[in-house]
Design a protein around this motif. Structure first.
Motif, PDB file in Angstrom:
ATOM      1  N   ARG A   1      44.895  46.894  40.624  1.00  0.00           N
ATOM      2  CA  ARG A   1      44.078  46.432  41.753  1.00  0.00           C
ATOM      3  C   ARG A   1      42.592  46.660  41.499  1.00  0.00           C
ATOM      4  O   ARG A   1      41.765  46.141  42.233  1.00  0.00           O
ATOM      5  CB  ARG A   1      44.495  47.180  43.030  1.00  0.00           C
ATOM      6  CG  ARG A   1      45.917  46.937  43.481  1.00  0.00           C
ATOM      7  CD  ARG A   1      46.099  45.547  44.032  1.00  0.00           C
ATOM      8  NE  ARG A   1      45.323  45.309  45.251  1.00  0.00           N
ATOM      9  CZ  ARG A   1      45.269  44.124  45.858  1.00  0.00           C
ATOM     10  NH1 ARG A   1      45.918  43.085  45.348  1.00  0.00           N
ATOM     11  NH2 ARG A   1      44.551  43.973  46.965  1.00  0.00           N
TER      12      ARG A   1
ATOM     13  N   ASN B   1      49.643  48.579  39.368  1.00  0.00           N
ATOM     14  CA  ASN B   1      50.767  48.015  40.122  1.00  0.00           C
ATOM     15  C   ASN B   1      52.058  48.755  39.779  1.00  0.00           C
ATOM     16  O   ASN B   1      52.376  48.966  38.618  1.00  0.00           O
ATOM     17  CB  ASN B   1      50.931  46.529  39.792  1.00  0.00           C
ATOM     18  CG  ASN B   1      49.737  45.699  40.218  1.00  0.00           C
ATOM     19  OD1 ASN B   1      48.925  46.144  41.031  1.00  0.00           O
ATOM     20  ND2 ASN B   1      49.621  44.500  39.673  1.00  0.00           N
TER      21      ASN B   1
ATOM     22  N   ASP C   1      40.944  44.743  46.674  1.00  0.00           N
ATOM     23  CA  ASP C   1      40.917  44.998  48.115  1.00  0.00           C
ATOM     24  C   ASP C   1      39.620  44.472  48.718  1.00  0.00           C
ATOM     25  O   ASP C   1      39.621  43.872  49.808  1.00  0.00           O
ATOM     26  CB  ASP C   1      41.058  46.498  48.398  1.00  0.00           C
ATOM     27  CG  ASP C   1      42.448  47.020  48.077  1.00  0.00           C
ATOM     28  OD1 ASP C   1      43.374  46.187  47.966  1.00  0.00           O
ATOM     29  OD2 ASP C   1      42.609  48.239  47.909  1.00  0.00           O
TER      30      ASP C   1
END
Length: 491
Positions: free
Chosen positions: A106, A167, A126
């Motif tokens: 991420r 992940n 994000d």
């Protein structure tokens, strides 16, 4: 004409790039592509376990990037496939760094320097999803900065690519002392090492070879063709014209197991094993794109008798479009004009590979002049496989001897036959594109004398075991191969 600007929505684009189907080793290989393209001589891939804060990094001593170059490198598809590239550039669509990274983490941070001045940019997925904008962050958070500083050390040039919030590992229930997850994490280290050794083998040997390490272990090149082994058969190389360029194809038939040491045989099997490593190996600028595949040709299945057939195909980067090289640089579709030639070369290689194993299988099935050595005879006369028990074998002789066939002899013979079923000989002699399966007692129809004698013995055994004559005949009617034959049991 009037028009609308239909820019892709960031969250949807991120989800698409994250779902391209990269394995972790393939994603790391995409990062190593960039290091090789940057002229790096030393490339370090580091896996560090820290529970949900675990991270993976690729560090190189290549030429690095200026701030402007770094922003371009971090921009999705900033350079299309038609962009002019250097002869050492392994890129294709300009999305490899991002798509590979988004598939695994991420947070992607890249630090790069050309002359002592380091620049850092970060993609935080994000932030992108929450803002709805492609916000490429300057710098990064304090914890990531500490890791980047440690990785770059005192170098004044090079690149560091860092994946955080991995992940599958950044979940709340993942703790640093979770041994199961930790074992899984470090299993990826071994998989990545073997994958890189296969993909970049040509860059890891020779006078200008790179030093590539995974978590401190030097990656050894894996040569699928065993090019330096004296027993390898090389078929004549061919230059197949494709527009203004040419595709070089060379087929190899590897030595059979008896010509290799156990270590050589094990290593030659490759990361995926012998069966999955047969077929075509497609290289683009010396970087392996496709490893072990028959390119979808009809009636070219993976079979053990073709394990020794491997074919090197070198395509110039200018032919990417014709070969349909995908974003992940892991699959190709041969150009229509080359398909007949590639199929011809593949069939030649498969035939020679099968001949090598067939010879070994026939040797294993022969008696070598000694009729007492083998329990089975395997032949292929008139295009049909013939598998017979060797009636000259001493145990067979003992079982057939009138008045002398003891239960111990019969048990020993049965066990011998069970343990020596000639699977290897049958495998290499069977041709998938012919109907050569043996047919019991000559095939369906009227039972001959031999079939009737065997059926009579079975019938008598069933009756003596307590079945009625009618029940015994009924059982014979449903028992292969008598269910395909007509005899006294079918009346």
């Amino acid at each position: 004409m009037t028009y609308d600007i239909a820019a892709p929505e960031p969250a949807g684009m991120v989800a698409s790039l994250s779902s391209l189907g990269y394995s972790l080793p393939a994603a790391v290989a995409d990062l190593v592509d960039n290091s090789v393209s940057a002229g790096a001589r030393n490339i370090d891939v580091t896996f560090t376990w820290a529970g949900r804060d675990s991270w993976i990094a690729v560090v190189d001593d290549g030429r690095g990037m200026s701030a402007e170059e770094l922003v371009t490198a971090m921009t999705v598809a900033a350079r299309g496939p038609k962009t002019k590239r250097s002869s050492t550039d392994l890129g294709r669509f300009g999305v490899g760094l991002k798509s590979a990274s988004f598939s695994q983490a991420r947070q992607l941070s890249v630090a790069a320097a050309t002359a002592g001045e380091w620049h850092v940019r970060t993609w935080d997925l994000d932030v992108v999803e929450n803002s709805g904008e492609w916000r490429l962050l300057h710098g990064t958070d304090q914890a990531t900065t500490a890791v980047l500083d440690r990785l770059r050390g005192g170098a004044d040039h090079g690149t560091v690519v860092l994946w955080r919030r991995l992940n599958g590992y950044h979940a709340d229930d993942v703790s640093e002392d979770d041994e199961r997850i930790q074992t899984q994490f470090y299993a990826e280290v071994a998989r990545t090492e073997s994958h890189l050794g296969m993909v970049f083998a040509r860059f890891l040997s020779g006078s200008r070879r790179r030093n590539l390490q995974v978590s401190g272990a030097t990656v050894e090149p894996w040569d699928p063709f065993m090019s330096n082994h004296p027993s390898v058969q090389r078929l004549p190389a061919e230059e197949l014209p494709l527009g203004r360029v040419a595709v070089r194809v060379e087929a190899f038939v590897l030595p059979s197991a008896h010509r290799l040491t156990s270590g050589e045989y094990s290593r030659a099997g490759g990361p995926r094993g012998w069966l999955d490593q047969q077929g075509f190996y497609v290289y683009r600028r010396n970087r392996l794109i496709l490893a072990g595949d028959w390119l979808g040709y009809r009636r070219m299945r993976r079979e053990e008798k073709y394990n020794l057939a491997r074919i090197a195909v070198d395509i110039p980067a200018e032919a990417d479009a014709e070969w349909g090289v995908d974003v992940r640089k892991s699959s190709v579709v041969p150009p229509v004009g080359l398909r007949p030639h590639l199929e011809r070369i593949a069939r030649q290689a498969r035939a020679k590979a099968a001949d090598v194993l067939r010879h070994r299988g026939q040797v294993a099935a022969r008696t070598h002049g000694d009729p007492l050595a083998y329990a089975w005879h395997v032949r292929r006369p008139d295009g049909k496989i013939n598998c017979k028990i060797n009636r000259s074998h001493p145990l067979v002789q003992a079982a057939l001897r009138a008045g002398g066939n003891s239960a111990a002899d019969v048990r020993a013979l049965i066990r011998l036959l069970e343990e020596t079923v000639p699977v290897a000989a049958l495998r290499v002699m069977h041709e998938t594109d012919t109907s050569d399966d043996p047919e019991p007692f000559g095939g369906p129809g009227r039972a001959d004398e031999a079939a009737t004698e065997v059926a009579q013995r079975i019938y008598e055994s069933l009756v003596s075991g307590g079945r009625s004559p009618a029940a015994a005949r009924e059982r014979l009617r449903t028992m292969p191969p008598f269910d395909q034959l007509q005899g006294f049991w079918s009346r």
